[in-house]
Write an enzyme that holds these catalytic residues in place. Structure first.
Site, PDB file in Angstrom:
ATOM      1  N   ARG A  73       0.826  -1.198   0.118  1.00  0.00           N
ATOM      2  CA  ARG A  73      -0.137  -0.157   0.038  1.00  0.00           C
ATOM      3  C   ARG A  73       0.625   1.081   0.084  1.00  0.00           C
ATOM      4  O   ARG A  73       2.170   1.263   0.631  1.00  0.00           O
ATOM      5  CB  ARG A  73      -0.921  -0.086   1.267  1.00  0.00           C
ATOM      6  CG  ARG A  73      -1.983   1.009   1.460  1.00  0.00           C
ATOM      7  CD  ARG A  73      -3.093   0.862   0.700  1.00  0.00           C
ATOM      8  NE  ARG A  73      -4.237   1.761   1.317  1.00  0.00           N
ATOM      9  CZ  ARG A  73      -5.230   2.012   0.563  1.00  0.00           C
ATOM     10  NH1 ARG A  73      -5.290   1.478  -0.751  1.00  0.00           N
ATOM     11  NH2 ARG A  73      -6.144   2.749   0.909  1.00  0.00           N
ATOM     12  N   THR A 124      -9.214   0.817  -8.682  1.00  0.00           N
ATOM     13  CA  THR A 124      -8.818  -0.461  -8.109  1.00  0.00           C
ATOM     14  C   THR A 124      -9.221  -1.718  -8.998  1.00  0.00           C
ATOM     15  O   THR A 124      -9.891  -1.572 -10.050  1.00  0.00           O
ATOM     16  CB  THR A 124      -9.832  -0.699  -6.805  1.00  0.00           C
ATOM     17  OG1 THR A 124      -9.573   0.635  -6.023  1.00  0.00           O
ATOM     18  CG2 THR A 124      -9.260  -1.926  -6.227  1.00  0.00           C
ATOM     19  N   ASN A 153      -6.599   4.439  -6.780  1.00  0.00           N
ATOM     20  CA  ASN A 153      -7.736   5.024  -5.917  1.00  0.00           C
ATOM     21  C   ASN A 153      -8.704   5.433  -7.056  1.00  0.00           C
ATOM     22  O   ASN A 153      -9.203   4.573  -7.752  1.00  0.00           O
ATOM     23  CB  ASN A 153      -7.197   6.202  -5.030  1.00  0.00           C
ATOM     24  CG  ASN A 153      -8.278   6.463  -3.899  1.00  0.00           C
ATOM     25  OD1 ASN A 153      -9.069   5.695  -3.714  1.00  0.00           O
ATOM     26  ND2 ASN A 153      -8.304   7.689  -3.361  1.00  0.00           N
ATOM     27  N   GLN A 210      -4.184   8.208  -3.476  1.00  0.00           N
ATOM     28  CA  GLN A 210      -4.479   7.540  -2.110  1.00  0.00           C
ATOM     29  C   GLN A 210      -4.439   8.284  -0.972  1.00  0.00           C
ATOM     30  O   GLN A 210      -5.001   7.872   0.022  1.00  0.00           O
ATOM     31  CB  GLN A 210      -3.454   6.520  -2.037  1.00  0.00           C
ATOM     32  CG  GLN A 210      -3.943   5.186  -1.789  1.00  0.00           C
ATOM     33  CD  GLN A 210      -4.948   4.412  -2.708  1.00  0.00           C
ATOM     34  OE1 GLN A 210      -6.199   4.381  -2.441  1.00  0.00           O
ATOM     35  NE2 GLN A 210      -4.419   4.077  -3.887  1.00  0.00           N
ATOM     36  N   ASP A 215      -7.900   8.718   0.794  1.00  0.00           N
ATOM     37  CA  ASP A 215      -8.092   7.426   1.772  1.00  0.00           C
ATOM     38  C   ASP A 215      -7.698   7.589   3.256  1.00  0.00           C
ATOM     39  O   ASP A 215      -8.247   6.827   4.216  1.00  0.00           O
ATOM     40  CB  ASP A 215      -7.598   5.994   1.252  1.00  0.00           C
ATOM     41  CG  ASP A 215      -8.513   5.394   0.325  1.00  0.00           C
ATOM     42  OD1 ASP A 215      -9.541   5.913  -0.101  1.00  0.00           O
ATOM     43  OD2 ASP A 215      -8.006   4.368  -0.426  1.00  0.00           O
ATOM     44  N   SER A 235      -7.841   1.120   3.985  1.00  0.00           N
ATOM     45  CA  SER A 235      -8.152   0.577   2.653  1.00  0.00           C
ATOM     46  C   SER A 235      -9.425  -0.286   2.996  1.00  0.00           C
ATOM     47  O   SER A 235      -9.900  -0.892   4.046  1.00  0.00           O
ATOM     48  CB  SER A 235      -7.303  -0.144   2.007  1.00  0.00           C
ATOM     49  OG  SER A 235      -7.371  -0.993   1.056  1.00  0.00           O
ATOM     50  N   GLY A 259     -13.815  -1.180  -6.141  1.00  0.00           N
ATOM     51  CA  GLY A 259     -15.199  -0.396  -5.892  1.00  0.00           C
ATOM     52  C   GLY A 259     -15.107   0.258  -4.592  1.00  0.00           C
ATOM     53  O   GLY A 259     -16.182   0.373  -4.108  1.00  0.00           O
ATOM     54  N   GLY A 260     -14.032   0.575  -4.124  1.00  0.00           N
ATOM     55  CA  GLY A 260     -14.013   1.394  -2.718  1.00  0.00           C
ATOM     56  C   GLY A 260     -14.488   0.590  -1.703  1.00  0.00           C
ATOM     57  O   GLY A 260     -14.269  -0.472  -1.705  1.00  0.00           O
TER      58      GLY A 260
HETATM   59  N1  GLY Z   1      -8.708   3.086  -2.609  1.00  0.00           N
HETATM   60  C1  GLY Z   1      -9.634   2.245  -2.280  1.00  0.00           C
HETATM   61  C2  GLY Z   1      -9.240   1.354  -1.035  1.00  0.00           C
HETATM   62  O1  GLY Z   1      -8.268   0.926  -0.931  1.00  0.00           O
HETATM   63  O2  GLY Z   1     -10.048   0.971  -0.321  1.00  0.00           O
END
Ligand code: GLY
Length: 591
Positions: free
Chosen positions: A102, A386, A406, A425, A428, A456, A477-478
């Site tokens: 990450r 993603t 992201n 990112q 987030d 995340s 999809g977040g």
């Molecule tokens: N950027 C989306 C996630 O990592 O949840």
């Protein structure tokens, strides 16, 4: 290009490939078949080519990931980061591991940076300040060296070919283009600020489905990394381009941030549900904890409707209540455990899950505050891109890998001359009291801090049955990743669905805040004469229709078959068939 949906049933075979593999402990259910599901045909083919050469699931996932970097520049890539859960049986025992690459917060960005006066609007989403230190290149080369078997030039070849020969924009690409352009009216004059994204990746707004995109800069970056390794990205020519591009567009990422970037490897989060062992991603992903909590609550609720299966209103009611509890915990407790304490063990303990069941609403959903009552009865006080790759190899190894830059096209900042897009990112992190671009409310624990990783929702997951891989799942999809992934897993564990059905079944999503239930348009079924969505409204939900709850790619292994299914919601493609007793194909010619 035609929007491809491929649901491949791969019949297990006992061909020569298997016999040539030295020394693997081969679980009988997985022997001889492989399956790959990714968001793009070229990525799936890249992984397949590695497996046909005798490579393992890690080689395959790495080749797919570098290829996705080229063909899905709006979703993931070498300007971003990711997580990989690996399960590899071998002579010396079984490898079970979780690799965390990450992105990290640049040292010059502080908890209150995004409140400084004079910053452009949406600074955590667009421009240099949105960029966190990318991890993908170090992560992928780390796993390739430690767990892969093929040389770098072989693994990089398909991605380089995709960049230099070009690839065709498909429906998913065009949808992302539209998603981005809708946020910037032509009158605002903002679109030209996208630079390379505008001119090349969006064809100055004219790009249409079927158009070919060549990205020679990206090809050059990949060739450099293939020949020189990660150093060129974190300390050499590419590092220089990243830092100057970020700083020119208002960011604070430095050469030192890149030089100090480290991959982290930990045991995966292990849980059990429905008689299976589940390997998934620990924090700083919230995905694994939420997935295991939801599985635990669904196991205890022991609902198994026959008629409408996963679209049954009572089943959906329970599932959504479980989601609301899990997402409330996500908002309160979750962040990077290297910086703040995260009570993972407690949140996954039987006692804690039992405490959720004791107050589980019946017949009618509750308001937001209800889901933040802890196990002692105390009320807690609150302080889109993603891409996912699922691989099973013919030796019973598996990789679940989710990566991201992201939001669609990340920060919009190209690493100049190298054709890849840097992530956004930083959004987030908790950068203000307002919800982030996914509507997520998060705690101060997740505030930006040098070297910290943003929370995340990515949920790469491997499910084992009797010690062999049964399923690999994960999605894009977040926050909907968590809901999408858990629903595919439940579809298998409760309803015994095949891979295609696991993915195709309609899904729902509730993330606690805002108080609305997203229900996919494809949920059309009726129960006792009423549409299921109206039942959900009767339970007290505000229902919002949506075209997709995540894009989830899975591989399911059963006694005789390995089935891969990629999600039509994102134009995904799964591997084609190998039939029982079919001779292994000769390795494909790699360009
Ligand atoms: N950027 C989306 C996630 O990592 O949840």
């Amino acid at each position: 290009m035609k929007h491809l949906t491929v649901i491949a049933a791969i019949i297990a075979y006992s061909g020569t490939t298997l016999a040539q593999v030295p020394g693997g402990v081969i679980p009988p259910t997985a022997a001889g078949g492989f399956g790959v599901a990714t968001d793009h045909e070229l990525a799936t083919k890249a992984a397949e080519a590695m497996l046909q050469r005798g490579g393992n699931a890690v080689d395959a996932a790495v080749a797919a990931s570098f290829t996705l970097s080229v063909v899905r520049p709006f979703a993931c890539g070498i300007g971003g980061g990711g997580f990989m859960v690996i399960y590899l049986p071998g002579t010396a025992g079984v490898v079970q591991t979780a690799v965390n690459y990450r992105e990290t917060c640049p040292a010059a960005i502080k908890p209150d940076t995004f409140s400084e006066p004079g910053l452009p609007a949406r600074a955590s989403e667009f421009g240099g300040l949105a960029v966190a230190t990318p991890g993908t290149v170090k992560g992928l080369l780390y796993v390739l060296e430690k767990y892969g078997t093929l040389p770098r030039d072989v693994v990089f070849a398909p991605a380089i070919a995709a960049a230099e020969d070009g690839f065709v924009a498909d429906a998913a690409y065009i949808r992302s283009k539209t998603e981005l352009l809708e946020q910037f009216s032509p009158a605002s004059g903002g679109r030209e600020k996208f630079g390379f994204v505008w001119t090349t990746l969006l064809g100055k707004g004219e790009l249409a489905s079927g158009d070919r995109i060549r990205n020679l800069g990206h090809g050059k970056a990949l060739r450099l990394i293939a020949s020189e390794g990660a150093d060129v990205f974190y300390g050499g020519e590419i590092a220089a381009a990243i830092v100057s591009s970020v700083q020119r567009t208002g960011g604070r990422l430095s050469r030192e941030d890149l030089a100090l970037y480290k991959v982290s490897e930990t045991p995966p989060l292990l849980g059990s549900a429905f008689g299976r062992t589940v390997l998934t991603m620990p924090p700083p992903s919230s995905g694994g904890v939420a997935l295991l909590q939801i599985l635990g609550m669904m196991e205890r609720s022991s609902i198994k409707p026959q008629e409408l299966k996963s679209s049954d209103p009572a089943y959906l009611f329970s599932l959504v209540e479980a989601m609301k509890f899990a997402f409330a915990d996500r908002a309160f407790y979750m962040a990077d455990p290297a910086f703040v304490p995260v009570p993972t063990e407690r949140l996954l303990s039987a006692a804690y899950i039992d405490s959720r069941m004791k107050i589980m609403p019946k017949g009618r959903t509750e308001g937001i505050g209800y889901y933040t009552i802890n196990e002692n009865g105390e009320q807690l006080v609150p302080d889109g891109g993603t891409s996912h790759i699922s691989v099973v190899d013919s030796r019973g190894g598996a990789v679940a890998c989710t990566e991201t830059i992201n939001l669609a096209f990340g920060s919009l900042v190209e690493a100049e001359g190298f054709g890849f897009i840097l992530n956004n990112q930083m959004d987030d992190f908790t950068t203000s009291a307002a919800p982030n671009a996914f509507g997520l409310t998060q705690s101060k624990r997740n505030a930006p801090e040098g070297g910290k990783r943003p929370l995340s929702s990515m949920t790469p997951t491997v499910v084992l049955k009797s010690g062999s891989v049964e399923m690999v799942s994960g999605g894009a999809g977040g926050p909907r990743i968590i809901s999408g992934t858990v629903q595919t897993v439940l579809n298998r564990l409760i309803f015994d669905m095949r891979a295609g059905e696991c993915v195709a079944s309609p899904r729902v999503h509730h993330q606690w805040k805002p108080s609305e239930l997203q229900v996919e348009d494809r949920l059309m079924k009726r129960y006792n004469g009423l549409p299921v969505s109206q039942w959900l409204e009767k339970f007290g939900h505000r229902v919002k229709r949506t075209s997709a709850v995540a894009g989830v790619n899975v591989v399911v292994v059963s006694q005789d078959t390995v089935e891969a299914a990629a999600d039509d919601r994102r134009g995904g493609v799964a591997t084609p068939h190998l039939r029982r007793n079919q001779e292994a194909q000769p390795p494909k010619e790699l360009k």
